[in-house]
Design a protein around this motif. Structure first.
Motif, PDB file in Angstrom:
ATOM      1  N   THR A 139       0.841  -1.192   0.000  1.00 30.83           N
ATOM      2  CA  THR A 139       0.000   0.000   0.000  1.00 30.83           C
ATOM      3  C   THR A 139       0.872   1.236   0.000  1.00 30.83           C
ATOM      4  O   THR A 139       2.077   1.156   0.273  1.00 30.83           O
ATOM      5  N   GLU A 140       0.266   2.359  -0.256  1.00 31.61           N
ATOM      6  CA  GLU A 140       0.971   3.647  -0.221  1.00 31.61           C
ATOM      7  C   GLU A 140       0.925   4.279   1.172  1.00 31.61           C
ATOM      8  O   GLU A 140       1.538   5.311   1.395  1.00 31.61           O
TER       9      GLU A 140
ATOM     10  N   THR B  43      -1.485   5.949   2.593  1.00 24.81           N
ATOM     11  CA  THR B  43      -2.176   7.236   2.587  1.00 24.81           C
ATOM     12  C   THR B  43      -3.674   6.957   2.657  1.00 24.81           C
ATOM     13  O   THR B  43      -4.137   5.923   2.149  1.00 24.81           O
TER      14      THR B  43
ATOM     15  N   ALA C  96      -5.922   4.725   0.186  1.00 19.21           N
ATOM     16  CA  ALA C  96      -5.108   3.797  -0.610  1.00 19.21           C
ATOM     17  C   ALA C  96      -5.564   2.363  -0.381  1.00 19.21           C
ATOM     18  O   ALA C  96      -5.884   1.966   0.737  1.00 19.21           O
TER      19      ALA C  96
END
Length: 161
Positions: A39-40, A42, A45
């Motif tokens: 995942t990012e 954020t 996300a």
């Protein structure tokens, strides 16, 4: 404690940044949890759960909040037949889990003197649901292994199934 939540708090001799790293770095999560997250980190996300080569992807599996060194929250993972088979989950138990609403987990990270207070809140649970019973044992074991890794450099051995 709310009937739809499970809360677990511990104190770890480390820094908030190290707790954040241990919660988000795939190399570390794999060590004490057996799961790596793609995942990012954020809000909004998507999250892919990689557990022993099994990738669980679902559009509702997302990051809800991400404040490095302070707060992390995401929706709980999707229960799939492949996951249930891999963890040797009884078919009846899997069927009950699959019917429950999606829950969420939140990690609150707070400095506390020379330690960090880590509070894990797993909420939006069915009050008498199957997942609530499972996480009641799972979170204390998982957080204990995280604590051991951060304080000693070694995660706890996986308990026998």
């Amino acid at each position: 404690m709310d009937s739809d939540s499970f809360v677990y708090t511990t104190y770890i001799r480390t820094t908030p940044d190290e707790v954040w790293k241990a919660l988000t770095d795939p190399a570390l999560t794999r060590r004490y949890w057996g799961v790596a997250f793609e995942t990012e980190w954020t809000p909004g996300a998507s999250m892919v759960w990689d557990e022993g080569g099994r990738r669980t992807v679902d559009p509702e599996q997302v990051v809800l909040a991400a404040e490095p060194g302070r707060l992390l929250s995401y929706t709980w993972h999707t229960f799939t037949p492949a996951w249930a088979a891999a963890v040797r989950l009884d078919r009846e138990v899997y069927a009950r889990l699959a019917r429950e609403r999606r829950s969420r987990v939140t990690f609150a990270i707070e400095p506390s003197g020379d330690t960090v207070k880590l509070t894990v809140t797993h909420g939006d649970l069915e009050p008498d649901g199957t997942i609530k019973g499972l996480i009641g044992e799972g979170w204390p074991a998982l957080v204990s292994s995280l604590k051991s890794l951060l304080e000693t450099g070694e995660e706890l051995p996986e308990p026998p199934r």
